[in-house]
Design a protein around this motif. Structure first.
Motif, mmCIF file in Angstrom:
data_model
loop_
_atom_site.group_PDB
_atom_site.id
_atom_site.type_symbol
_atom_site.label_atom_id
_atom_site.label_comp_id
_atom_site.label_asym_id
_atom_site.label_seq_id
_atom_site.Cartn_x
_atom_site.Cartn_y
_atom_site.Cartn_z
ATOM 1 N N LEU A 136 10.498 43.833 -51.500
ATOM 2 C CA LEU A 136 10.588 42.581 -50.747
ATOM 3 C C LEU A 136 9.218 41.951 -50.570
ATOM 4 O O LEU A 136 9.043 40.736 -50.755
ATOM 5 C CB LEU A 136 11.234 42.838 -49.380
ATOM 6 C CG LEU A 136 12.750 43.026 -49.377
ATOM 7 C CD1 LEU A 136 13.232 43.475 -47.997
ATOM 8 C CD2 LEU A 136 13.444 41.717 -49.768
ATOM 9 N N LYS A 139 8.024 40.607 -53.906
ATOM 10 C CA LYS A 139 8.711 39.376 -54.279
ATOM 11 C C LYS A 139 8.091 38.169 -53.587
ATOM 12 O O LYS A 139 7.875 37.115 -54.199
ATOM 13 C CB LYS A 139 10.199 39.468 -53.907
ATOM 14 C CG LYS A 139 11.025 40.326 -54.841
ATOM 15 C CD LYS A 139 11.117 39.724 -56.217
ATOM 16 C CE LYS A 139 12.015 40.529 -57.121
ATOM 17 N NZ LYS A 139 11.984 40.048 -58.512
ATOM 18 N N TRP A 140 7.797 38.317 -52.296
ATOM 19 C CA TRP A 140 7.244 37.179 -51.567
ATOM 20 C C TRP A 140 5.790 36.944 -51.924
ATOM 21 O O TRP A 140 5.292 35.823 -51.825
ATOM 22 C CB TRP A 140 7.452 37.358 -50.067
ATOM 23 C CG TRP A 140 8.883 37.086 -49.711
ATOM 24 C CD1 TRP A 140 9.847 38.007 -49.402
ATOM 25 C CD2 TRP A 140 9.536 35.820 -49.699
ATOM 26 N NE1 TRP A 140 11.056 37.375 -49.202
ATOM 27 C CE2 TRP A 140 10.891 36.039 -49.374
ATOM 28 C CE3 TRP A 140 9.108 34.520 -49.939
ATOM 29 C CZ2 TRP A 140 11.810 34.996 -49.274
ATOM 30 C CZ3 TRP A 140 10.031 33.472 -49.836
ATOM 31 C CH2 TRP A 140 11.357 33.725 -49.508
ATOM 32 N N PRO A 184 14.087 30.789 -53.994
ATOM 33 C CA PRO A 184 14.374 31.946 -53.142
ATOM 34 C C PRO A 184 14.738 31.579 -51.710
ATOM 35 O O PRO A 184 15.462 32.317 -51.036
ATOM 36 C CB PRO A 184 13.065 32.750 -53.184
ATOM 37 C CG PRO A 184 12.397 32.319 -54.438
ATOM 38 C CD PRO A 184 12.754 30.884 -54.600
ATOM 39 N N THR A 187 18.590 31.098 -50.846
ATOM 40 C CA THR A 187 19.532 32.209 -50.947
ATOM 41 C C THR A 187 19.747 32.939 -49.627
ATOM 42 O O THR A 187 20.551 33.872 -49.563
ATOM 43 C CB THR A 187 19.056 33.220 -51.999
ATOM 44 O OG1 THR A 187 17.759 33.703 -51.624
ATOM 45 C CG2 THR A 187 18.963 32.562 -53.365
ATOM 46 N N THR A 189 19.645 35.404 -46.528
ATOM 47 C CA THR A 189 19.360 36.835 -46.408
ATOM 48 C C THR A 189 19.750 37.616 -47.653
ATOM 49 O O THR A 189 19.319 38.761 -47.825
ATOM 50 C CB THR A 189 20.121 37.426 -45.199
ATOM 51 O OG1 THR A 189 21.525 37.170 -45.361
ATOM 52 C CG2 THR A 189 19.643 36.784 -43.893
ATOM 53 N N GLY A 191 18.930 36.972 -50.777
ATOM 54 C CA GLY A 191 17.849 37.044 -51.745
ATOM 55 C C GLY A 191 18.306 36.558 -53.111
ATOM 56 O O GLY A 191 19.506 36.505 -53.391
ATOM 57 N N GLU A 197 16.388 34.555 -60.616
ATOM 58 C CA GLU A 197 14.973 34.840 -60.868
ATOM 59 C C GLU A 197 14.569 34.387 -62.261
ATOM 60 O O GLU A 197 13.464 33.868 -62.460
ATOM 61 C CB GLU A 197 14.700 36.331 -60.707
ATOM 62 C CG GLU A 197 14.622 36.772 -59.259
ATOM 63 C CD GLU A 197 14.094 38.189 -59.147
ATOM 64 O OE1 GLU A 197 13.459 38.659 -60.108
ATOM 65 O OE2 GLU A 197 14.310 38.798 -58.106
#
Length: 226
Positions: A136, A139-140, A184, A187, A189, A191, A197
């Motif tokens: 997580l 990703k951010w 992102p 979407t 919670t 994801g 992606e």
């Protein structure tokens, strides 16, 4: 606007770094997407199992990505150093944003590297829990890198002496990259899914190609960033 011609090694080195960043990142994406090695926080167990099954491929992709983000950081820092000498000083903004994007991308890759070790025992419940958190954050971090990269393109179209055609292309590329960054957030919670992606990767391509064109020009000794 007219371009100026420079033989300074710094200009050519900037071009080389930008082109290196483009080619290595594209090569990494070509490896990771079809092999199923993309980070998927929604299914950390499957991601760990995929990395465990193909650790060499994962490390190859990771190495290419690290080179890409390092090259981008170096190009941004070199642009900033050149701008301090030649001006205008407002051109420091896109250079600084580009370097910051590279650093955020390296933090993303740090999460990828941690995942490699967690994948040593993909069935361990503790490893799965930690892996989800790591993915997580990673990703951010890459989303932040994308945002900074888009901001670098957008500011470059305003604060550097680009020719009209490159300005227009930069504006289009920035809009495409911004759409990728926003995805992102839509979407909630849940994801982004792996399919979403991949759409994001495609939307980021114009940004990468734009800097690739800039890199090609600078490799030839022509600069528009100072």
């Amino acid at each position: 606007m007219t371009s100026t011609h420079h033989s300074a090694p710094a200009v050519r080195l900037t071009g080389l770094l930008l082109l290196t960043s483009l080619t290595t990142m594209v090569a990494a994406a070509v490896i990771v997407v079809p092999s199923g090695l993309t980070l998927n926080p929604a299914d950390p167990a499957a991601t760990l199992a995929a990395v465990n099954a193909r650790p060499g491929l994962h490390l190859l992709e990771l190495g290419l990505d690290v080179i890409g983000w390092l090259a981008l950081t170096g190009a941004g820092l070199l642009m900033a150093a050149r701008t301090r000498v030649t001006g205008p000083h407002l051109a420091l903004l896109p250079a600084g944003l580009l370097a910051a994007a590279g650093l955020a991308g390296l933090l993303h890759d740090a999460g990828n590297l941690a995942l490699t070790q967690l994948a040593a025992d993909p069935g361990d419940p503790a490893a799965i829990t930690v892996a989800r958190a790591v993915m997580l954050v990673a990703k951010w971090m890459v989303n932040l890198a994308g945002l900074l990269w888009v901001a670098a393109v957008a500011s470059a179209t305003f604060f550097t002496t680009l020719p009209a055609g490159l300005r227009r292309a930069g504006a289009v590329a920035a809009l495409s990259g911004l759409a990728a960054v926003v995805l992102p957030w839509t979407t909630g919670t849940a994801g982004p899914s792996p399919m979403l992606e991949q759409v994001g990767y495609v939307l980021h391509l114009p940004v990468m190609i734009w800097y690739g064109v800039l890199g090609w020009r600078e490799l030839g000794g022509r600069t528009y960033v100072s």
